[in-house]
Scaffold this motif. Structure first.
Motif, short mmCIF file in Angstrom:
data_model
loop_
_atom_site.label_atom_id
_atom_site.label_comp_id
_atom_site.label_asym_id
_atom_site.label_seq_id
_atom_site.Cartn_x
_atom_site.Cartn_y
_atom_site.Cartn_z
N LEU A 183 0.82 -1.20 0.00
CA LEU A 183 0.00 0.00 0.00
C LEU A 183 0.86 1.26 0.00
CD1 LEU A 183 -3.14 0.40 0.12
CD2 LEU A 183 -2.36 -1.93 0.43
N GLN A 184 2.05 1.17 0.60
CA GLN A 184 2.95 2.32 0.60
C GLN A 184 3.33 2.70 -0.82
OE1 GLN A 184 6.34 1.77 3.21
NE2 GLN A 184 5.09 0.74 4.76
N THR A 185 3.58 1.71 -1.65
CA THR A 185 3.93 1.97 -3.05
C THR A 185 2.79 2.67 -3.78
OG1 THR A 185 5.31 -0.03 -3.04
CG2 THR A 185 4.74 0.90 -5.18
N LYS A 186 1.56 2.17 -3.60
CA LYS A 186 0.41 2.76 -4.27
C LYS A 186 0.13 4.17 -3.76
CE LYS A 186 -1.77 -1.68 -5.26
NZ LYS A 186 -2.97 -2.55 -5.09
N LEU A 187 0.28 4.37 -2.44
CA LEU A 187 0.05 5.69 -1.87
C LEU A 187 1.06 6.70 -2.41
CD1 LEU A 187 -1.37 7.58 0.15
CD2 LEU A 187 0.23 6.77 1.89
N LEU A 188 2.32 6.29 -2.51
CA LEU A 188 3.35 7.18 -3.04
C LEU A 188 3.00 7.63 -4.46
CD1 LEU A 188 6.15 8.51 -2.84
CD2 LEU A 188 7.12 6.37 -3.73
N ARG A 189 2.53 6.71 -5.27
CA ARG A 189 2.16 7.04 -6.66
C ARG A 189 1.01 8.05 -6.68
NH1 ARG A 189 3.08 4.79 -11.61
NH2 ARG A 189 1.48 5.14 -13.20
N GLU A 195 -3.63 12.06 -8.29
CA GLU A 195 -4.84 11.47 -8.84
C GLU A 195 -4.96 10.04 -8.35
OE1 GLU A 195 -4.36 12.05 -13.01
OE2 GLU A 195 -3.05 10.30 -13.25
N VAL A 196 -6.20 9.55 -8.26
CA VAL A 196 -6.45 8.23 -7.70
C VAL A 196 -7.44 7.48 -8.57
CG1 VAL A 196 -8.36 9.04 -6.23
CG2 VAL A 196 -7.07 7.01 -5.56
N GLU A 197 -7.32 6.16 -8.59
CA GLU A 197 -8.28 5.30 -9.28
C GLU A 197 -8.96 4.42 -8.24
OE1 GLU A 197 -6.36 2.95 -12.22
OE2 GLU A 197 -5.62 4.65 -13.39
N ARG A 198 -10.29 4.34 -8.30
CA ARG A 198 -11.00 3.41 -7.42
C ARG A 198 -10.70 1.97 -7.84
NH1 ARG A 198 -17.19 5.81 -6.80
NH2 ARG A 198 -16.62 7.91 -6.05
N LEU A 199 -10.76 1.05 -6.88
CA LEU A 199 -10.57 -0.36 -7.21
C LEU A 199 -11.65 -0.79 -8.19
CD1 LEU A 199 -9.80 -1.93 -3.69
CD2 LEU A 199 -8.19 -1.17 -5.44
N GLY A 200 -11.22 -1.46 -9.26
CA GLY A 200 -12.17 -1.93 -10.27
C GLY A 200 -12.47 -0.90 -11.33
N SER A 201 -11.79 0.26 -11.30
CA SER A 201 -12.04 1.32 -12.28
C SER A 201 -10.72 1.80 -12.84
CB SER A 201 -12.78 2.48 -11.63
OG SER A 201 -12.86 3.59 -12.52
N HIS A 202 -10.76 2.31 -14.10
CA HIS A 202 -9.58 2.91 -14.73
C HIS A 202 -9.74 4.41 -14.88
CE1 HIS A 202 -7.83 -1.01 -15.50
NE2 HIS A 202 -8.96 -1.41 -16.07
N LYS A 203 -10.81 4.95 -14.30
CA LYS A 203 -11.05 6.39 -14.38
C LYS A 203 -10.23 7.09 -13.30
CE LYS A 203 -14.68 9.87 -13.99
NZ LYS A 203 -16.12 10.12 -13.70
#
Length: 473
Positions: free
Chosen positions: A231-237, A243-251
């Motif tokens: 999760l640290q890797t994803k949070l850093l990005r 910008e963020v993408e919800r799980l199950g979405s590419h928006k």
């Protein structure tokens, strides 16, 4: 607003004050200044760092405080007077301005002063450490810099985070706090980033994540050291790309958030042990702040206790006060649980008190009980008689040895011994044992399920582990 002119550069810096709505009153001597302080109520006192006769602002602040001035003080200084400014800040000056400065700098300073006064009702800062910490917090609040707040559990890290949010231009936006240690690892990604309908089993509807909900405001990541590495890797990005993408979405959803993080761990040590990403640490640690433990800021104890007393006073109850003995007991206690423990003690004292006074015995502090036990020995010793008591060796066990049970008992014994060493402090115990706080909680719960009363064992009421009751199947 009142000030003392120091030189022509100072006069020029302040010449535009009246034109932008400030009522500036000038005074030349300390005597005149004292007279004006006694005649009117002033919002702000501007002092030069060093007077022409060598008197420092720190000495002037002491003088004005003795004569009853309790308002804000700002020091006006040139670069060569850094040491004098430091001493003035230690005496309680709110801030400083370097000469020369423009009217915009003075305007920003007044704005910070107004915001500080608006939020001071919920803030207690009597010690030098607390005053300096909130001064720094007030300054960084005006920026968009990420802040990493470090301190022991219960020192008020979330209170400081709310102060930063309320003092910032984002005050009208949401303040969202998430405790990374309190959420199951399987759910934390969904809670942070959100999910779409059907993204995983049980996702019956779309849900915005905390990052998205905090848009336009501030997000506090409490206990950031407990965030799993993936999760640290994803949070850093997310923090890098905003910008963020919800799980199950590419928006992609654009983010406009201020990120604060808090921890009671040594993250640099966690980086060395491979439990925390260095790049995320440097992303969060733009501006570090430290919440000192309560035992290191003695001047805050009684004001905090009185503030908590007012907060928890039952509605309609007469004003309750601490006796002098109670105040001395509060100041002499070490407070391993910090402000959180102090709040528990105050609530308990309100229950135990009789009438409108809280006495020393109403506090029920652990040190008082320990001192009472030390004063009353269990077996009185005779000075003229020395008896050697034989030790009884237990009979050899005839049961079949169980390796799994022995290992579990050794693990339980290690956990108990470490908890005792840190006075029951879970986070410190977990760090010492090299496990996460979440893993330690699971092991303690397992011990309870095996019939162990952890609290009684830690307080010495039940010192032994009873292996016959354990079920390791």
């Amino acid at each position: 607003m009142m000030f003392q002119p120091q030189n022509s550069a100072l006069e020029q810096s302040l010449s535009s004050g009246n034109s932008i709505g400030y009522n500036l009153t000038r005074t030349e001597t300390a005597f005149d200044c004292l007279n004006l302080l006694a005649q009117n109520q002033w919002d702000l006192l501007l002092l030069p760092a060093c007077l022409s006769d060598g008197t420092e602002a720190a000495d002037m602040i002491k003088l004005f405080r003795r004569h009853g001035y309790s308002g804000a003080v700002v020091v006006l200084s040139e670069l060569q007077h850094v040491a004098e400014v430091t001493r003035a800040l230690q005496q309680g000056a709110m801030d400083y301005l370097l000469i020369p400065f423009g009217h915009t700098h003075l305007s920003q300073l007044v704005q910070r002063l107004v915001q500080t006064q608006q939020h001071q009702q919920s803030i207690v800062a009597e010690s030098c450490q607390s005053k300096q910490m909130f001064q720094l917090a007030q300054r960084v609040a005006q920026t968009e810099a990420s802040v990493l707040i470090n301190g022991e559990s219960g020192t008020g890290k979330e209170v400081l985070s709310r102060f930063i949010h309320d003092s910032s231009p984002r005050a009208a936006g949401p303040f969202i706090a998430i405790n990374c240690a309190a959420i199951p690892e399987t759910m934390i990604e969904s809670i942070l980033f959100g999910h779409t309908k059907g993204a995983f089993t049980g996702a019956i509807s779309a849900q915005a994540g905390k990052l998205e909900i905090a848009n336009g405001g501030t997000l506090l990541l409490d206990e950031i050291g407990e965030l799993p590495l993936a999760l640290q890797t994803k949070l850093l990005r997310v923090l890098q790309e905003r910008e963020v993408e919800r799980l199950g979405s590419h928006k992609k959803i654009k983010l406009d958030i201020r990120v604060l993080a808090a921890t009671n761990q040594d993250l640099e040590k966690a980086i060395a042990n491979g439990r925390f990403r260095a790049d995320l640490y440097y992303r969060l640690n733009v501006f570090p702040l430290h919440c000192a433990s309560l035992k290191d800021r003695q001047e805050d104890i009684i004001p905090l206790a009185k503030n908590l007393l007012r907060r928890h006073m039952p509605q309609g109850q007469a004003n309750t006060q601490f006796t002098k003995a109670a105040q001395q007991a509060l100041c002499s206690y070490d407070w391993p649980g910090n402000v959180r423990e102090l709040e528990n003690v105050i609530q308990r004292a309100l229950v135990m008190s009789r009438g409108c006074l809280i006495r020393e015995e109403d506090l029920m502090l652990p040190t008082l009980d320990k001192m009472a036990n030390e004063r009353t020995p269990a077996v009185p010793a005779s000075p003229s008689l020395s008896v050697a008591m034989p030790t009884r060796t237990p009979p050899p066990s005839r049961t079949k040895p169980d390796l799994q049970k022995s290992r579990k008992l050794a693990e339980f014994d290690t956990i108990i011994a470490t908890l005792r060493r840190f006075d029951g402090h879970r986070s410190k115990t977990a760090e010492e044992l090299g496990v996460s706080t979440r893993a330690l909680r699971y092991k303690i719960q397992t011990m309870r399920e095996q019939g162990l009363d952890i609290e009684k064992i830690l307080t010495g009421q039940n010192a032994d582990l009873v292996p016959t009751n354990f079920n390791f199947s």
